[in-house]
Scaffold this motif. Structure first.
Motif, mmCIF file in Angstrom:
data_model
loop_
_atom_site.group_PDB
_atom_site.id
_atom_site.type_symbol
_atom_site.label_atom_id
_atom_site.label_comp_id
_atom_site.label_asym_id
_atom_site.label_seq_id
_atom_site.Cartn_x
_atom_site.Cartn_y
_atom_site.Cartn_z
ATOM 1 N N ARG A 159 0.822 -0.989 -0.031
ATOM 2 C CA ARG A 159 -0.070 -0.002 -0.015
ATOM 3 C C ARG A 159 0.891 1.251 -0.023
ATOM 4 O O ARG A 159 0.778 2.151 -0.939
ATOM 5 C CB ARG A 159 -0.956 -0.009 1.157
ATOM 6 N N TYR A 160 1.885 1.152 0.910
ATOM 7 C CA TYR A 160 2.691 2.553 0.861
ATOM 8 C C TYR A 160 3.719 2.397 -0.364
ATOM 9 O O TYR A 160 3.884 3.581 -0.691
ATOM 10 C CB TYR A 160 3.575 2.416 2.201
ATOM 11 N N ALA A 161 4.249 1.345 -0.740
ATOM 12 C CA ALA A 161 4.922 1.311 -1.905
ATOM 13 C C ALA A 161 4.528 1.889 -3.224
ATOM 14 O O ALA A 161 4.721 2.516 -4.196
ATOM 15 C CB ALA A 161 5.419 0.006 -2.362
ATOM 16 N N ASP A 162 2.821 1.551 -3.319
ATOM 17 C CA ASP A 162 1.846 1.912 -4.377
ATOM 18 C C ASP A 162 1.764 3.466 -4.303
ATOM 19 O O ASP A 162 1.650 4.038 -5.223
ATOM 20 C CB ASP A 162 0.602 1.195 -4.455
ATOM 21 N N SER A 163 2.062 3.883 -3.020
ATOM 22 C CA SER A 163 1.495 5.387 -2.888
ATOM 23 C C SER A 163 2.874 6.317 -3.473
ATOM 24 O O SER A 163 2.961 7.495 -3.415
ATOM 25 C CB SER A 163 1.348 5.682 -1.699
ATOM 26 N N GLY A 164 3.937 5.704 -3.638
ATOM 27 C CA GLY A 164 5.173 6.058 -3.942
ATOM 28 C C GLY A 164 6.317 6.502 -3.060
ATOM 29 O O GLY A 164 7.382 7.002 -3.100
ATOM 30 N N ALA A 165 5.856 5.875 -1.801
ATOM 31 C CA ALA A 165 6.892 6.141 -0.721
ATOM 32 C C ALA A 165 8.082 5.177 -0.521
ATOM 33 O O ALA A 165 7.999 4.008 -1.289
ATOM 34 C CB ALA A 165 5.944 5.899 0.662
ATOM 35 N N GLU A 166 9.075 5.608 -0.131
ATOM 36 C CA GLU A 166 10.328 4.646 -0.047
ATOM 37 C C GLU A 166 10.267 3.956 1.144
ATOM 38 O O GLU A 166 10.003 4.772 2.327
ATOM 39 C CB GLU A 166 11.570 5.586 -0.192
ATOM 40 N N LEU A 167 10.287 2.769 1.221
ATOM 41 C CA LEU A 167 10.144 1.885 2.561
ATOM 42 C C LEU A 167 11.443 1.785 3.282
ATOM 43 O O LEU A 167 12.379 1.536 2.464
ATOM 44 C CB LEU A 167 9.643 0.665 2.051
ATOM 45 N N LEU A 168 11.379 2.040 4.509
ATOM 46 C CA LEU A 168 12.503 1.710 5.229
ATOM 47 C C LEU A 168 11.846 0.858 6.650
ATOM 48 O O LEU A 168 11.112 1.171 7.088
ATOM 49 C CB LEU A 168 12.989 2.959 6.028
ATOM 50 N N ARG A 169 12.794 -0.188 6.912
ATOM 51 C CA ARG A 169 12.565 -1.229 7.910
ATOM 52 C C ARG A 169 13.528 -1.471 8.812
ATOM 53 O O ARG A 169 14.696 -1.772 8.566
ATOM 54 C CB ARG A 169 12.159 -2.691 7.030
ATOM 55 N N SER A 170 13.196 -1.392 10.116
ATOM 56 C CA SER A 170 14.295 -1.740 11.186
ATOM 57 C C SER A 170 14.990 -3.001 11.116
ATOM 58 O O SER A 170 15.894 -3.285 11.530
ATOM 59 C CB SER A 170 13.738 -1.040 12.458
ATOM 60 N N ASP A 171 13.740 -4.107 10.774
ATOM 61 C CA ASP A 171 14.347 -5.432 10.789
ATOM 62 C C ASP A 171 15.355 -5.464 9.693
ATOM 63 O O ASP A 171 15.995 -6.348 9.915
ATOM 64 C CB ASP A 171 13.299 -6.239 10.651
ATOM 65 N N GLU A 172 15.241 -4.857 8.556
ATOM 66 C CA GLU A 172 16.388 -4.947 7.391
ATOM 67 C C GLU A 172 17.467 -3.913 7.657
ATOM 68 O O GLU A 172 18.468 -4.212 6.928
ATOM 69 C CB GLU A 172 15.591 -5.002 6.043
ATOM 70 N N ASP A 173 17.013 -2.902 7.858
ATOM 71 C CA ASP A 173 18.153 -1.503 7.621
ATOM 72 C C ASP A 173 18.683 -1.437 8.966
ATOM 73 O O ASP A 173 19.618 -0.362 8.945
ATOM 74 C CB ASP A 173 17.097 -0.380 7.260
ATOM 75 N N GLY A 174 18.396 -1.974 10.038
ATOM 76 C CA GLY A 174 18.941 -1.536 11.319
ATOM 77 C C GLY A 174 18.347 -0.127 11.712
ATOM 78 O O GLY A 174 17.243 0.225 11.369
ATOM 79 N N ALA A 175 19.175 0.513 12.486
ATOM 80 C CA ALA A 175 18.721 1.815 13.081
ATOM 81 C C ALA A 175 18.643 2.625 11.827
ATOM 82 O O ALA A 175 19.177 2.772 10.909
ATOM 83 C CB ALA A 175 19.729 2.552 13.830
ATOM 84 N N ILE A 176 17.471 3.650 11.814
ATOM 85 C CA ILE A 176 17.002 4.373 10.769
ATOM 86 C C ILE A 176 17.361 5.969 11.291
ATOM 87 O O ILE A 176 16.545 6.273 12.344
ATOM 88 C CB ILE A 176 15.663 4.130 10.308
ATOM 89 N N LEU A 177 18.284 6.635 10.803
ATOM 90 C CA LEU A 177 18.411 7.960 11.562
ATOM 91 C C LEU A 177 18.067 9.114 10.507
ATOM 92 O O LEU A 177 18.387 8.887 9.217
ATOM 93 C CB LEU A 177 20.104 8.018 11.875
ATOM 94 N N VAL A 178 17.260 9.814 11.091
ATOM 95 C CA VAL A 178 16.519 11.052 10.155
ATOM 96 C C VAL A 178 17.060 12.287 10.649
ATOM 97 O O VAL A 178 17.275 12.762 11.994
ATOM 98 C CB VAL A 178 14.920 10.775 10.546
ATOM 99 N N GLU A 179 17.569 13.440 9.856
ATOM 100 C CA GLU A 179 17.991 14.287 10.201
ATOM 101 C C GLU A 179 17.088 15.282 9.221
ATOM 102 O O GLU A 179 17.016 15.428 7.909
ATOM 103 C CB GLU A 179 19.575 14.711 9.802
ATOM 104 N N MET A 180 16.579 16.295 9.908
ATOM 105 C CA MET A 180 15.503 17.284 9.255
ATOM 106 C C MET A 180 15.660 18.577 9.689
ATOM 107 O O MET A 180 15.730 19.049 10.883
ATOM 108 C CB MET A 180 13.851 16.902 9.621
ATOM 109 N N ASN A 181 15.705 19.497 8.718
ATOM 110 C CA ASN A 181 15.691 20.742 8.875
ATOM 111 C C ASN A 181 14.948 21.611 7.961
ATOM 112 O O ASN A 181 14.171 21.066 7.110
ATOM 113 C CB ASN A 181 17.059 21.601 9.031
#
Length: 204
Positions: A159-181
């Motif tokens: 459902r999210y893939a079809d919406s155009g989102a890039e998927l990130l998964r902690s079980d596959e990607d490990g820690a997901i670090l986000v930096e926003m400004n």
């Protein structure tokens, strides 16, 4: 809300770093709140600004027959964090009935750059309407490797893939670090950026 996978590490975090106040839907008598300097009940309508970053609570509401069971997924605090034109939406473990409420009350606040997907990608959340309203650039699924609940569900991922989102998964990607400004948002997958030498792709 008071599920172990959400509150389990709270005491360690509070010991490891200075905490000015704690916002939650936990009952006032909860042990975690007894060690906090100040506490606030997370509720729809609460907002504050810190160093140019805007924080808005969109859920839950209390009263009018709403649940007060501390383990209820729908007591999750839903927090929108925004800087400039970019935002992150933390949806906790809300389920579809809370998504319906958010769509009715906050349709204009759901569109987001990055979404921490509700309830780890469970089939009880992420309705078509909610996905269409949030339309994230990044959809983050927090789930343990081979967890017993089967999160995230394949149909929700799709459902999210079809919406155009890039998927990130902690079980596959490990820690997901986000930096926003105000200028943008950057995402780092720890397992990709800190790969061991034996996992590097061979050079041709």
């Amino acid at each position: 809300h008071d599920d172990a996978d959400h509150t389990g590490g709270t005491a360690s975090i509070m010991q490891a770093m200075p905490v000015g106040w704690v916002s939650s839907s936990l009952p006032a008598t909860h042990a975690l709140l007894q060690s906090a300097n100040h506490t606030r009940r997370c509720r729809d309508g609460a907002s504050w600004n810190w160093d140019g970053v805007q924080f808005e609570m969109l859920h839950p509401v209390y009263g009018n027959g709403s649940t007060t069971k501390p383990h209820d997924n729908n007591l999750s605090c839903v927090l929108r964090i925004s800087a400039g034109k970019h935002s992150v939406l933390l949806a906790g473990d809300i389920e579809k009935n809370s998504e319906i409420r958010l769509l009715k009350q906050h349709a204009d606040r759901l569109f987001t750059s990055l979404l921490v997907v509700p309830h780890h990608g469970s089939k009880s959340s992420s309705s078509d309407e909610f996905v269409a309203a949030t339309l994230p650039d990044y959809a983050v699924f927090t789930a343990g490797y081979r967890n017993r609940f089967g999160h995230p569900r394949e149909e929700v991922l799709q459902r999210y893939a079809d919406s155009g989102a890039e998927l990130l998964r902690s079980d596959e990607d490990g820690a997901i670090l986000v930096e926003m400004n105000a200028q943008g948002l950057q995402v780092e997958r720890y397992r990709k950026t800190h790969r061991r030498y034996w996992t590097h792709a061979p050079r041709h």
